[in-house]
Structure formats: C-alpha cells, structure tokens
Motif scaffolding. Structure first.
Motif, short mmCIF file in Angstrom:
data_model
loop_
_atom_site.label_atom_id
_atom_site.label_comp_id
_atom_site.label_asym_id
_atom_site.label_seq_id
_atom_site.Cartn_x
_atom_site.Cartn_y
_atom_site.Cartn_z
N VAL A 186 3.46 19.81 -4.66
CA VAL A 186 4.19 18.88 -3.48
C VAL A 186 3.32 18.80 -2.39
CG1 VAL A 186 6.03 19.27 -1.88
CG2 VAL A 186 6.05 19.82 -4.33
N LEU A 187 2.19 19.69 -1.93
CA LEU A 187 1.55 19.50 -0.70
C LEU A 187 0.58 18.38 -0.93
CD1 LEU A 187 1.17 23.17 0.54
CD2 LEU A 187 2.52 21.57 1.59
N VAL A 188 0.01 18.22 -2.08
CA VAL A 188 -0.93 17.19 -2.53
C VAL A 188 -0.29 15.85 -2.26
CG1 VAL A 188 -2.55 16.39 -4.25
CG2 VAL A 188 -2.48 18.88 -3.74
N ALA A 206 0.93 -1.30 -0.10
CA ALA A 206 0.03 0.04 0.27
C ALA A 206 0.87 1.26 -0.04
CB ALA A 206 -0.87 -0.07 1.22
N TYR A 207 2.01 1.29 0.77
CA TYR A 207 2.81 2.38 0.90
C TYR A 207 3.48 2.62 -0.41
CZ TYR A 207 2.26 3.84 5.77
OH TYR A 207 1.75 4.60 6.74
N ILE A 208 3.96 1.40 -1.13
CA ILE A 208 4.64 1.67 -2.53
C ILE A 208 3.52 2.22 -3.33
CG2 ILE A 208 5.65 0.24 -4.38
CD1 ILE A 208 6.87 -1.71 -2.28
N VAL A 209 2.21 1.95 -3.44
CA VAL A 209 1.53 2.34 -4.26
C VAL A 209 1.14 3.95 -4.16
CG1 VAL A 209 -0.92 2.35 -5.08
CG2 VAL A 209 0.39 0.32 -4.79
N LYS A 210 1.12 4.26 -2.76
CA LYS A 210 1.00 5.55 -2.45
C LYS A 210 2.31 6.35 -2.83
CE LYS A 210 -1.92 5.06 1.58
NZ LYS A 210 -2.23 5.44 3.14
N ILE A 211 3.36 5.83 -2.54
CA ILE A 211 4.63 6.78 -3.06
C ILE A 211 4.65 6.90 -4.54
CG2 ILE A 211 7.22 6.48 -3.41
CD1 ILE A 211 7.01 5.22 -0.35
N VAL A 212 4.25 5.66 -5.19
CA VAL A 212 4.41 5.72 -6.71
C VAL A 212 3.29 6.94 -7.19
CG1 VAL A 212 3.89 4.56 -8.77
CG2 VAL A 212 5.07 3.47 -7.17
N VAL A 213 2.15 6.83 -6.56
CA VAL A 213 1.16 7.78 -7.19
C VAL A 213 1.54 9.16 -6.66
CG1 VAL A 213 -1.31 8.51 -6.63
CG2 VAL A 213 -0.78 6.19 -6.63
N ALA A 214 2.32 9.51 -5.34
CA ALA A 214 2.65 10.59 -5.13
C ALA A 214 3.60 11.33 -6.14
CB ALA A 214 3.39 10.61 -3.78
N LEU A 215 4.38 10.25 -6.84
CA LEU A 215 5.40 10.88 -7.61
C LEU A 215 4.92 11.26 -8.91
CD1 LEU A 215 8.41 8.25 -6.96
CD2 LEU A 215 8.48 10.56 -6.48
N ALA A 216 3.71 10.40 -9.23
CA ALA A 216 3.03 10.52 -10.48
C ALA A 216 2.42 12.03 -10.17
CB ALA A 216 2.05 9.73 -10.59
N ILE A 217 1.63 12.35 -9.19
CA ILE A 217 1.28 13.66 -8.72
C ILE A 217 2.15 14.82 -9.03
CG2 ILE A 217 0.22 14.93 -7.00
CD1 ILE A 217 -1.33 12.53 -6.01
N ILE A 218 3.45 14.55 -8.56
CA ILE A 218 4.58 15.69 -8.59
C ILE A 218 4.84 15.79 -10.20
CG2 ILE A 218 6.85 16.23 -8.11
CD1 ILE A 218 6.49 14.84 -5.38
N PHE A 219 4.99 14.84 -10.67
CA PHE A 219 5.13 14.66 -12.36
C PHE A 219 4.06 15.52 -13.14
CE2 PHE A 219 5.11 12.87 -16.64
CZ PHE A 219 6.23 13.13 -16.85
N ILE A 220 2.96 15.04 -12.96
CA ILE A 220 1.91 15.61 -13.46
C ILE A 220 1.79 17.07 -13.14
CG2 ILE A 220 -0.55 15.66 -13.76
CD1 ILE A 220 -0.54 12.54 -13.34
N GLY A 221 1.94 17.52 -11.81
CA GLY A 221 2.01 18.61 -11.39
C GLY A 221 2.92 19.89 -11.90
N ARG A 222 4.30 19.26 -12.21
CA ARG A 222 5.11 19.91 -12.64
C ARG A 222 4.94 20.39 -14.30
NH1 ARG A 222 10.47 18.66 -14.91
NH2 ARG A 222 11.70 20.07 -14.60
N TRP A 223 4.39 19.17 -14.79
CA TRP A 223 3.74 19.24 -16.33
C TRP A 223 2.57 20.58 -16.60
CZ3 TRP A 223 -1.04 18.40 -18.28
CH2 TRP A 223 -0.92 18.53 -19.57
#
Length: 274
Positions: free
Chosen positions: A73-75, A17-34
């Motif tokens: 980043v906060l999200v 579950a934590y791995i999935v959350k971390i992957v999703v968080a990284l995806a959020i940062i990537f999408i947010g930066r884009w």
C-alpha cells in the motif's frame, strides 16, 4: 461547458498521466496482495515441512501477510505521488488514537504473541480455554480457531485465552478416568468390588501402571458409591470411558446388584380429633 471542455483539453496530458498512475497503483496493490498470499502460504508450507507446529506457522504467516500488504500500500501511494514519509508520520499520529480506540485488538495481538512464546498448547491439542472446549486448529494474529468434537468452529479472541485458566487435556500421554458407581445398601460390597476389579483388570485399554483404584468413596443417601479410577492412554480416554459405563451396568445386572436412583420416602401420620 466550454470552460470545462477547454480545461480538459489543456490538461489532458496531466489527467492521462494521473489515470495511468492510478491504474499502475491499483495493479501494484493487486500484485502485492497476490504476493502476500503466495509468500505467506509458501512460508506456512515450509514451516510445516520443518515440523514446526501448525498453529505457530499460521500465526507467523499471518504476520508476514500483513507486513507485505502494508508495504504494498505504501509503494502504491508513493507511485501516485503521495509523500510516503509524511504519510507514515500521519499514520503514526493516527495510530496512537486508533490504538487507544482498539485496545481490545491490540490486547488480542499481544496475547497471540504470548501464546506463541510460551506455548501452552499446540495444534491438535484438546483444550478448555475462555469458557469453551475444542481441538486447536490454528492461531491467528487476533484469535485462535478451535474445532469441537461435533465439528463446530469456534473463533476465540486471544485475550480471552491468556486472561483465564487454560486446561490442556493432550499434554500428558496418559489420563485417569474418574467414575462413581453406586450400588444398593442391600448389595454384597465385596462381590460388587470384585466385579468392578475384574472389569477394570480385563479391559485391554486400561494400563497396569499407575495401578487402577476401586474403593468405596461415599455412603450416600440411597447408595454406596464406589470410585473407579483406571489410567489409560490419552487417545483411549473416551472410548474406554463409554465402554466401561456399559460393561459395568451389564455385569451388575447379571449379578442382581441394583444401581439405585434418587428416591424419597414420605411417611404420613394421621391424627384423630377429640
């Protein structure tokens, strides 16, 4: 090893579950930066279509980019499970300490805001500020980008601009060319003055109003100096300046009027002994 394997087996679901959350968080940062890049770029283009100064558009789009990235980043932290409320409080407390350490950066940001508000220059203006000269390319959060006539890029901290005199050569539609032309003391001053007046009057880029000035300005050590001060459109300043210098030299040579160069006369006196 058995204990580690047993612990991993017992907590495999939690770890996954934590791995999935971390992957999703990284995806959020990537999408947010884009998204931040896209929105700031669209905003700059929209401001450009509305004929907002390019430097102002670059400054505002930089702020929008920073805000969207911070929110992203906060999200992402919130998705991982970090309490963003306490995190913001910690950031606020740390921000005070960081702010004291980064007074220069904050001064640059404040100076950037002042430049945008009071508009001492706009994109494309040729300015002298902070000890350097160049055309304004864009104004960013912490710095202003200038381009020199030989296409060098100068990144100037905003605090240096607001903390020193600013000379904007592009504000007025016209500029005066200030030349000092020296002729020899043996020259016919009236003839030299007439030649200079004819050159100025015959140049197509020189304006009739304000009227140009051609007058003796100084009796120097080795020359009589004329002040030649015609007015031109700002865009014609340097081409006219170069053209006048060449034409004046050629015309004075044609009329055998010398342009003296600095020289020194040495008188030697010999003495004989008794």
């Amino acid at each position: 090893m058995e204990f580690t394997a047993q612990w991993l087996e017992n907590n495999s679901g939690l770890i996954l579950a934590y791995i999935v959350k971390i992957v999703v968080a990284l995806a959020i940062i990537f999408i947010g930066r884009w998204l931040a890049k896209t929105v700031s770029g669209l905003m700059q283009k929209a401001l450009g279509r509305r004929q907002v100064d390019r430097a102002v558009g670059a400054f505002l789009s930089s702020i929008v980019y920073a805000l969207i990235l911070a929110a992203t980043v906060l999200v992402a932290f919130g998705h991982v499970g970090i309490e963003t409320t306490s995190f913001i409080a910690i950031l606020g407390a740390a921000g005070l300490a960081v702010g004291l350490a980064l007074q220069g950066s904050l001064a640059n940001f404040a100076s950037g805001v002042l430049i945008i508000l009071f508009r001492p220059f706009k994109a494309g203006d040729f300015v002298e500020a902070g000890g350097v000269s160049g055309s304004v390319h864009k104004i960013e959060i912490f710095s202003t980008v200038l381009k020199t006539p030989d296409n060098k890029v100068i990144i100037l901290p905003n605090s240096l601009i607001t903390g020193a005199p600013i000379t904007n050569y592009s504000t007025s539609p016209t500029r005066r060319i200030d030349l000092v032309i020296g002729v020899g003391y043996d020259a016919d001053l009236q003839q030299a003055k007439q030649i200079l007046n004819n050159i100025v009057a015959g140049h197509p880029a020189i304006l009739e109003e304000p009227a140009p000035t051609v007058a003796v300005v100084e009796l120097a050590d080795s020359s009589v100096n004329f002040a030649v001060r015609p007015w031109v459109n700002t865009a014609d300043y340097w081409p006219t300046h170069f053209d006048l210098m060449e034409t004046i030299k050629l015309k004075l040579d044609e009329n055998n009027i010398s342009i003296p160069f600095p020289q020194m006369e040495v008188h030697m006196q010999s003495q004989t002994g008794d």
